[in-house]
Design a protein around this motif. Structure first.
Motif, PDB file in Angstrom:
ATOM      1  N   THR A  35       0.746  -1.075   0.116  1.00  0.00           N
ATOM      2  CA  THR A  35      -0.087   0.077   0.017  1.00  0.00           C
ATOM      3  C   THR A  35       0.722   1.268  -0.051  1.00  0.00           C
ATOM      4  O   THR A  35       0.674   2.061  -0.696  1.00  0.00           O
ATOM      5  CB  THR A  35      -0.817   0.131   1.276  1.00  0.00           C
ATOM      6  N   ASP A  36       2.164   1.134   0.838  1.00  0.00           N
ATOM      7  CA  ASP A  36       2.655   2.395   0.957  1.00  0.00           C
ATOM      8  C   ASP A  36       3.454   2.600  -0.320  1.00  0.00           C
ATOM      9  O   ASP A  36       3.771   3.818  -0.842  1.00  0.00           O
ATOM     10  CB  ASP A  36       3.764   2.475   2.386  1.00  0.00           C
ATOM     11  N   ALA A  37       3.890   1.428  -0.947  1.00  0.00           N
ATOM     12  CA  ALA A  37       4.546   1.614  -2.455  1.00  0.00           C
ATOM     13  C   ALA A  37       3.781   2.191  -3.195  1.00  0.00           C
ATOM     14  O   ALA A  37       4.438   3.084  -3.972  1.00  0.00           O
ATOM     15  CB  ALA A  37       5.131   0.338  -2.891  1.00  0.00           C
ATOM     16  N   VAL A  38       2.667   1.919  -3.210  1.00  0.00           N
ATOM     17  CA  VAL A  38       1.623   2.475  -4.369  1.00  0.00           C
ATOM     18  C   VAL A  38       1.369   3.724  -4.168  1.00  0.00           C
ATOM     19  O   VAL A  38       1.253   4.531  -4.987  1.00  0.00           O
ATOM     20  CB  VAL A  38       0.201   1.511  -4.441  1.00  0.00           C
ATOM     21  N   ALA A  39       1.122   4.108  -2.955  1.00  0.00           N
ATOM     22  CA  ALA A  39       0.912   5.498  -2.532  1.00  0.00           C
ATOM     23  C   ALA A  39       2.042   6.463  -2.693  1.00  0.00           C
ATOM     24  O   ALA A  39       1.836   7.670  -3.557  1.00  0.00           O
ATOM     25  CB  ALA A  39       0.677   5.744  -1.128  1.00  0.00           C
ATOM     26  N   TYR A  40       3.251   5.960  -2.283  1.00  0.00           N
ATOM     27  CA  TYR A  40       4.402   6.930  -2.567  1.00  0.00           C
ATOM     28  C   TYR A  40       4.787   6.988  -3.769  1.00  0.00           C
ATOM     29  O   TYR A  40       5.118   8.197  -4.557  1.00  0.00           O
ATOM     30  CB  TYR A  40       5.509   6.326  -1.725  1.00  0.00           C
ATOM     31  N   LEU A  41       4.778   5.926  -4.764  1.00  0.00           N
ATOM     32  CA  LEU A  41       5.224   6.024  -5.941  1.00  0.00           C
ATOM     33  C   LEU A  41       4.209   6.484  -7.180  1.00  0.00           C
ATOM     34  O   LEU A  41       4.301   7.119  -8.152  1.00  0.00           O
ATOM     35  CB  LEU A  41       5.707   4.733  -6.785  1.00  0.00           C
ATOM     36  N   GLY A  42       2.881   6.177  -6.704  1.00  0.00           N
ATOM     37  CA  GLY A  42       1.681   6.619  -7.681  1.00  0.00           C
ATOM     38  C   GLY A  42       0.863   7.562  -7.432  1.00  0.00           C
ATOM     39  O   GLY A  42       0.095   8.186  -8.189  1.00  0.00           O
ATOM     40  N   LEU A  43       1.083   8.227  -5.761  1.00  0.00           N
ATOM     41  CA  LEU A  43       0.261   9.370  -5.721  1.00  0.00           C
ATOM     42  C   LEU A  43       0.989  10.408  -4.876  1.00  0.00           C
ATOM     43  O   LEU A  43       0.447  11.248  -4.020  1.00  0.00           O
ATOM     44  CB  LEU A  43      -0.618   8.839  -4.240  1.00  0.00           C
ATOM     45  N   GLY A  44       2.245  10.772  -5.467  1.00  0.00           N
ATOM     46  CA  GLY A  44       2.706  11.999  -5.378  1.00  0.00           C
ATOM     47  C   GLY A  44       3.676  12.071  -4.212  1.00  0.00           C
ATOM     48  O   GLY A  44       3.914  12.936  -3.585  1.00  0.00           O
ATOM     49  N   ASP A 126      -6.755   4.484 -14.389  1.00  0.00           N
ATOM     50  CA  ASP A 126      -5.682   3.685 -15.148  1.00  0.00           C
ATOM     51  C   ASP A 126      -4.258   4.214 -14.123  1.00  0.00           C
ATOM     52  O   ASP A 126      -3.206   4.192 -14.856  1.00  0.00           O
ATOM     53  CB  ASP A 126      -5.302   4.128 -16.315  1.00  0.00           C
ATOM     54  N   GLY A 127      -4.248   4.316 -12.896  1.00  0.00           N
ATOM     55  CA  GLY A 127      -3.235   4.662 -11.951  1.00  0.00           C
ATOM     56  C   GLY A 127      -2.611   5.979 -12.429  1.00  0.00           C
ATOM     57  O   GLY A 127      -1.690   6.215 -11.862  1.00  0.00           O
ATOM     58  N   ARG A 128      -3.453   6.819 -12.983  1.00  0.00           N
ATOM     59  CA  ARG A 128      -2.936   8.145 -13.311  1.00  0.00           C
ATOM     60  C   ARG A 128      -3.889   9.284 -12.844  1.00  0.00           C
ATOM     61  O   ARG A 128      -4.503   9.787 -13.542  1.00  0.00           O
ATOM     62  CB  ARG A 128      -2.520   8.379 -14.732  1.00  0.00           C
ATOM     63  N   PRO A 129      -4.246   9.320 -11.408  1.00  0.00           N
ATOM     64  CA  PRO A 129      -5.270  10.356 -11.016  1.00  0.00           C
ATOM     65  C   PRO A 129      -4.731  11.874 -11.037  1.00  0.00           C
ATOM     66  O   PRO A 129      -3.645  11.980 -11.228  1.00  0.00           O
ATOM     67  CB  PRO A 129      -5.185   9.963  -9.509  1.00  0.00           C
TER      68      PRO A 129
END
Length: 237
Positions: A35-44, A126-129
């Motif tokens: 979860t943290d990896a997705v948030a850090y890399l994909g949510l700014g 698509d993972g690009r909010p």
């Protein structure tokens, strides 16, 4: 060789319960790492499971004035806190030796619903909010992690936390300085689980954003199933 007395061998059911109880925090910790990896890399560059790092990011971002980074970090912190409060209210007055009572299952199910909502929103873009969507997704993810953190604290999982492991690392170092191996395998397992979860999330994110966001809810669903089994075994010895 003569057979040892049954009481010295231990009850096989108790051993099975202990093994199952050891697996649950590991699964949740892998989920938190992913979860943290997705948030850090994909949510700014924001954390949704680790609020210590998030508060530091909030301070750093705030030194440059209020911007989207501040909004993300503030949303994550507020949502994580809300998740804690909700789960603690749902699980209050549980006995201290509770391992996996039904209210823990109910609370963790709330976390799973939040993660599935995150997955739906994440897949939809698509993972690009965009700037507005990512604050909402950060909030959903952090809310789920707050609930998970409270659930892990409420149940008797050997004092293991599943979203922040600084205390676990400190305990490992303290035990090593005293030459003690008590709980060492479990604690080292949690540290490794967080790293593996983050690695899995980061690698999956390169190839499929949706698959990366699916790791955490899948693991929480497995944890819910095993937790219900654990409760059933303890209730019907």
């Amino acid at each position: 060789m003569q057979n040892q007395p049954a009481d010295r061998l231990g009850d096989p059911r108790d051993r099975a319960v202990r093994r199952l109880a050891d697996v649950l925090p590991l699964l949740l910790t892998v989920a938190a790492g992913a979860t943290d990896a997705v948030a850090y890399l994909g949510l700014g560059g924001v954390f949704t499971a680790n609020m210590t790092g998030n508060l530091v990011l909030l301070g750093i971002a705030g030194s440059h004035g209020v911007d989207l980074h501040v909004a993300r970090a503030a949303a994550a912190t507020a949502a994580f806190t809300a998740g804690l409060v909700v789960a603690f209210l749902m699980t209050r007055d549980l006995p201290k030796d509770a391992v996996w009572p039904p209210r823990i299952t109910a609370a963790l199910a709330v976390s799973l619903v939040c993660q599935l909502a995150f997955l739906a929103g994440w897949a939809a873009v698509d993972g690009r909010p965009g700037e507005v969507a990512d604050v909402g997704l950060v909030s959903l993810s952090a809310l789920a992690m707050g609930v998970q953190t409270a659930c892990a604290r409420r149940v008797a999982l050997g004092g293991i936390t599943t979203t922040f492991v600084t205390g676990t690392l400190t305990s490992v170092a303290e035990a090593a300085s005293h030459g003690s191996a008590a709980h060492l395998p479990r604690r080292l397992g949690v540290l490794l689980a967080l790293v593996l979860g983050a690695l899995a999330g980061a690698l999956a994110l390169r190839h499929s954003p949706t698959a990366a966001a699916l790791i955490a809810p899948a693991l929480v669903a497995v944890t819910l199933t095993l937790g219900a089994r654990l409760h059933s075994v303890r209730r019907n010895p």
